[in-house]
Structures are given as structure tokens and as C-alpha cells.
Design a protein around this motif. Structure first.
Motif, PDB file in Angstrom:
ATOM      1  N   SER A  14      46.145  42.838  50.527  1.00  0.00           N
ATOM      2  CA  SER A  14      45.653  43.444  49.302  1.00  0.00           C
ATOM      3  C   SER A  14      46.809  44.021  48.504  1.00  0.00           C
ATOM      4  N   ALA A  15      46.570  44.223  47.232  1.00  0.00           N
ATOM      5  CA  ALA A  15      47.546  44.817  46.327  1.00  0.00           C
ATOM      6  C   ALA A  15      46.809  45.741  45.374  1.00  0.00           C
ATOM      7  N   VAL A  16      47.485  46.830  45.004  1.00  0.00           N
ATOM      8  CA  VAL A  16      46.906  47.803  44.080  1.00  0.00           C
ATOM      9  C   VAL A  16      47.423  47.512  42.674  1.00  0.00           C
ATOM     10  N   LEU A  17      46.509  47.409  41.722  1.00  0.00           N
ATOM     11  CA  LEU A  17      46.849  47.160  40.329  1.00  0.00           C
ATOM     12  C   LEU A  17      46.547  48.406  39.515  1.00  0.00           C
ATOM     13  N   ALA A  18      47.418  48.686  38.553  1.00  0.00           N
ATOM     14  CA  ALA A  18      47.211  49.823  37.668  1.00  0.00           C
ATOM     15  C   ALA A  18      45.978  49.582  36.793  1.00  0.00           C
ATOM     16  N   PRO A  19      45.337  50.652  36.313  1.00  0.00           N
ATOM     17  CA  PRO A  19      44.114  50.471  35.502  1.00  0.00           C
ATOM     18  C   PRO A  19      44.323  49.585  34.283  1.00  0.00           C
ATOM     19  N   ASP A  20      45.530  49.666  33.664  1.00  0.00           N
ATOM     20  CA  ASP A  20      45.762  48.882  32.449  1.00  0.00           C
ATOM     21  C   ASP A  20      46.226  47.460  32.723  1.00  0.00           C
ATOM     22  N   GLN A  21      46.367  47.084  34.003  1.00  0.00           N
ATOM     23  CA  GLN A  21      46.814  45.718  34.312  1.00  0.00           C
ATOM     24  C   GLN A  21      45.670  44.712  34.279  1.00  0.00           C
ATOM     25  N   LEU A  22      44.433  45.164  34.317  1.00  0.00           N
ATOM     26  CA  LEU A  22      43.279  44.279  34.246  1.00  0.00           C
ATOM     27  C   LEU A  22      42.485  44.592  32.992  1.00  0.00           C
ATOM     28  N   THR A  23      42.255  43.580  32.193  1.00  0.00           N
ATOM     29  CA  THR A  23      41.398  43.726  31.032  1.00  0.00           C
ATOM     30  C   THR A  23      39.936  43.580  31.466  1.00  0.00           C
ATOM     31  N   PRO A  24      38.988  44.010  30.645  1.00  0.00           N
ATOM     32  CA  PRO A  24      37.568  43.794  30.992  1.00  0.00           C
ATOM     33  C   PRO A  24      37.248  42.327  31.271  1.00  0.00           C
ATOM     34  N   ARG A  25      37.884  41.430  30.527  1.00  0.00           N
ATOM     35  CA  ARG A  25      37.663  39.996  30.779  1.00  0.00           C
ATOM     36  C   ARG A  25      38.193  39.604  32.145  1.00  0.00           C
ATOM     37  N   ASP A  26      39.353  40.155  32.542  1.00  0.00           N
ATOM     38  CA  ASP A  26      39.895  39.873  33.869  1.00  0.00           C
ATOM     39  C   ASP A  26      38.942  40.351  34.956  1.00  0.00           C
ATOM     40  N   ALA A  27      38.413  41.555  34.786  1.00  0.00           N
ATOM     41  CA  ALA A  27      37.496  42.094  35.789  1.00  0.00           C
ATOM     42  C   ALA A  27      36.269  41.203  35.947  1.00  0.00           C
ATOM     43  N   ASP A  28      35.743  40.692  34.835  1.00  0.00           N
ATOM     44  CA  ASP A  28      34.589  39.791  34.912  1.00  0.00           C
ATOM     45  C   ASP A  28      34.955  38.511  35.649  1.00  0.00           C
TER      46      ASP A  28
END
Length: 415
Positions: A14-28
Motif C-alpha cells: 500500500s501507499a499513502v497519497l496526499a488529499p490533493d493527489q487524487l481528484t474526484p474523478r480519480d476517486a471514482d
């Protein structure tokens, strides 16, 4: 391709990503992949935690580029040999020059597609007759009488024509143009990106990747387009993001990348290995795994059935009739059984297979797992108060050997 932050992790890591590294589209998109069992995305106080399952490859998101490496360290040229073996396509000639680097395994597949497309360009792209409508001053083809009467009102200075022209803008070529574009978006190698861009310009494109996949699913190969089969195999792999028939069922996702389900890949390898290993001995694979399989009835809900990954039919002892054959269930396990013992769940599963298919005198089943560095074989004897319950042969196949070498060794191990 815009600069993206590289994120490296391995299978089950696993890897931890900062909150701003994923856009809402990425999360979907990641949640869609999570529904397929490819990875897990969870929200934490510090951001996002991305965990890979038994999946390797590359995933290109808006702000990050995730590269997932396999837990078995396999050189790039050897991985391509095994992947081509599982897909039933020839190994590209340049495979021996490929190495696995920080750009990930997707570049290897892109390079394989590029090689096949360049070969087709050297040989000349296939052309076929395509129906075209045009307006010209001279008659060529057939006059479209209805269009001429309703649009030109009988004037003959411009003619509405219907003609069949022999062109390269056909589906056999369009799907390759779309696949080259998809590979271009995934690669992290500037040299490979330039070569892919140059080749993509020589091919027509499909309107959408979905249209290209639909065309691939409807393609039938004849002597006219048989030379396209290897290129189409790599194109299908790229356009499905790693999902190909008998390797990974594609459920559709908008995430750009190439993710291979390693357990499914290993199952495809073992099915071909086992079939080819027993062929010289007069053995063969039972089509469909075993027909009805082992069924469970009487429980809540509908009846269920399960069957081994591969069921082999082997000839009997010398001097016996041809009808005296034995069945040998084989199961592929993508696990590190070279480092730890076989789990109790797998032992129970193989005992069920052996009692359901193998001879009652010597109930036998086989586990095949990957083992980098050397072949290995051991036998588990399962005994109860009344004696032998079954034998489970555990075969470790050297993934650094060639598939041909592995098949020969497996044939001797099963003899």
C-alpha cells in the motif's frame, strides 16, 4: 503527456497519497477498480491509502502515475515470454532487448504492439473496399439518383456518387490505431512514446476505444487478415486495460492503464503448461474442466458447483485397454509456496478434487505454483485414522525458465 507524480508499490503493498493527489474523478475510477477486486482505496486522516491486490501494471490518473510491480521478480524479457505464452501469441522478436524499469510492465506490452504494427507497415497495411458517397464533376461509380434529384434538382454540373474504393481505413487497422493511442498515454519512456506517436500516425483510428473493442470481438480471421492476429492480441490487452478473454473479465472502467490480474494470468499459464506437458504421454485436457463439476446440493440457496483449473486425462498402465484412463485434477495457485507450507484450505480443496475425479485406489491431485530460480517438487501425504486419504503433488515452476523448458520439466514430473 502531463507530468504526474510517480507512485511505486508492489502486489499486496500500500501507499499513502496526499488529499490533493487524487481528484474526484480519480476517486471514482479507483472505486470502480475496487469493485473489480483490483485494488483497495480507503480514506484516512492524512489522505488516501491505496492498496494493491494480486494485480500488477500501471494506472495513469490525473495527477499520479501508479506502477504496481509483481511479488515475483521476473526480468522483462521473461515476463513477455510468459505473457505471450498465456495469450497464445508469438513472442515478439525484440523481447530479449526489453528490461523492466521504473516505467513499469505496461511499456513492455506497448513495445510488443509497436513491433507488430511496424511489421504490418513494412508488409503493407491490408486494404478493402469501403463504400463512399461523394459529389464530383465526373461520373465514377454509381449515380445516386435520389440524392441527385432532391439536392441538385436535375442539374448535372455536380454529381452525387456512390463508389467502392479500396482503402486502408478498415476496422482491422482502426483498432490498432486506437491501441497505439492508448499505449501512448500509458508509457513513461520518451523514446517509446516517440515511436508510438510515429506509428499511430500511419493508422486510422476508431471513433472510441469501445468501438474498437466491439470490432475486435467481432473479428474473424481468414487468410486475408491472419497476419493481424498477434497485433490484435496486444491491442485487445491494451484497450481492455489488461482484461482479455480467459485472463481477466472486463467490466468496463474509465481508468487509463494496464492492470493484469496475476492469479488469472497464472491459471492461463498452468492450463497450457499442463496440456502440453502430458501430450507426448498420450494425455489431454478434458474440455470444459470436467463437465458438471463437483456439485453441492441441499444447502440454503441454489446448488453450487466447482471444478479444478485443469483436469487431465492420462493413459492407464501398459497392457490395459484404451478405456482404462485416469483423471488428474490440477489447480493453479499464485502463492509463495516456495517459502511457506500449503494452507489447510488448499489441502482440503485438493483432497475434494482428488476424491471427486481421481482413482479411488490412489486419489491424487496437483498444485502448480510459481517459483523463481529453480523447479521444485514435493508430495503431501494426507492420512486419517483409516489410512491414506490422498496425495497432493506440489510443483514449483521456475518462472525464470522459458515456457518450453517448464513444459518439459512438468511433463517429467507428472509422468
Amino acid at each position: 503527456m502531463p507530468d504526474r507524480t510517480p507512485v511505486q508499490l508492489g502486489e499486496y503493498e500500500s501507499a499513502v497519497l496526499a488529499p490533493d493527489q487524487l481528484t474526484p474523478r480519480d476517486a471514482d475510477r479507483l472505486h470502480a477498480l475496487q469493485a473489480r477486486g483490483s485494488l483497495t482505496l480507503t480514506r484516512e486522516h492524512t489522505g488516501w491509502r491505496l492498496k494493491a491486490d494480486a494485480t500488477v501494471g500501471v494506472l495513469v490518473l490525473d495527477r499520479v502515475r501508479v506502477v504496481i510491480s509483481p511479488k515475483f521478480a521476473i526480468p522483462g524479457e521473461r515476463l513477455m515470454s510468459w505473457l505471450a505464452y498465456a495469450l497464445g501469441t508469438p513472442v515478439p522478436a525484440t523481447a530479449r532487448r526489453w528490461a523492466t524499469g521504473p516505467t513499469g510492465y505496461a511499456d513492455l506490452v506497448g513495445a510488443a504492439l509497436l513491433e507488430e504494427c511496424e511489421r504490418l507497415l513494412r508488409e503493407g497495411l491490408r486494404r478493402d473496399y469501403v463504400r463512399r458517397r461523394s459529389v464530383e464533376p465526373l461520373l465514377r461509380g454509381r449515380l445516386d439518383v435520389a440524392a441527385q434529384a432532391t439536392r441538385r434538382y436535375g442539374q448535372l454540373d455536380q454529381l452525387h456518387l456512390r463508389a467502392f474504393d479500396r482503402e486502408a481505413d478498415i476496422w482491422d487497422n482502426r483498432v490498432l490505431g486506437s491501441a497505439l493511442k492508448a499505449a501512448l498515454g500509458m508509457t513513461g519512456s520518451p523514446g517509446l512514446a516517440r515511436a508510438l506517436h510515429g506509428a499511430a500516425g500511419a493508422f486510422p483510428w476508431a471513433p472510441t476505444p469501445a468501438a474498437a473493442l466491439h470490432a475486435l470481438d467481432r473479428t474473424h480471421y481468414t487468410r486475408l487478415n491472419a497476419r493481424y492476429r498477434p497485433a490484435h492480441t496486444w491491442a485487445r490487452l491494451l484497450l481492455r486495460g489488461g482484461g482479455v478473454t480467459d485472463l481477466l473479465t472486463d467490466h468496463g472502467t474509465s481508468a487509463d492503464g494496464l492492470l493484469l490480474a496475476m492469479p488469472a494470468l497464472w491459471e492461463a499459464v498452468v492450463r497450457r503448461l499442463g496440456t502440453e506437458a502430458v501430450g507426448p504421454q498420450g494425455g489431454h485436457a478434458v474440455p470444459g474442466g470436467s463437465g458438471t463439476g463437483i456439485t453441492i446440493r441441499g444447502d440454503l440457496g441454489n446448488a453450487s458447483a466447482f471444478r479444478p483449473d485443469l483436469l487431465l486425462s492420462l493413459p492407464g498402465l501398459p497392457g490395459h485397454g484404451t478405456a482404462d484412463r485416469t483423471l488428474l485434477p490440477v489447480d493453479a495457485k499464485y502463492k509463495r509456496y516456495d517459502r511457506h507450507g500449503v494452507s489447510a484450505a488448499d489441502v482440503h480443496q485438493l483432497l475434494t478434487y482428488s476424491s471427486g475425479y481421481a482413482s479411488a485406489d490412489t486419489p491424487t491431485a496437483v498444485i502448480v505454483h510459481p517459483q523463481p530460480g529453480s523447479h521444485a517438487r514435493r508430495t503431501l501425504q494426507v492420512r486419517g485414522p483409516r489410512g491414506l486419504l490422498g496425495l497432493v503433488h506440489v510443483l514449483g515452476v521456475d518462472t525464470r525458465a522459458t515456457p518450453e523448458q517448464a513444459s518439459a520439466w512438468m511433463g517429467s514430473a507428472l509422468r
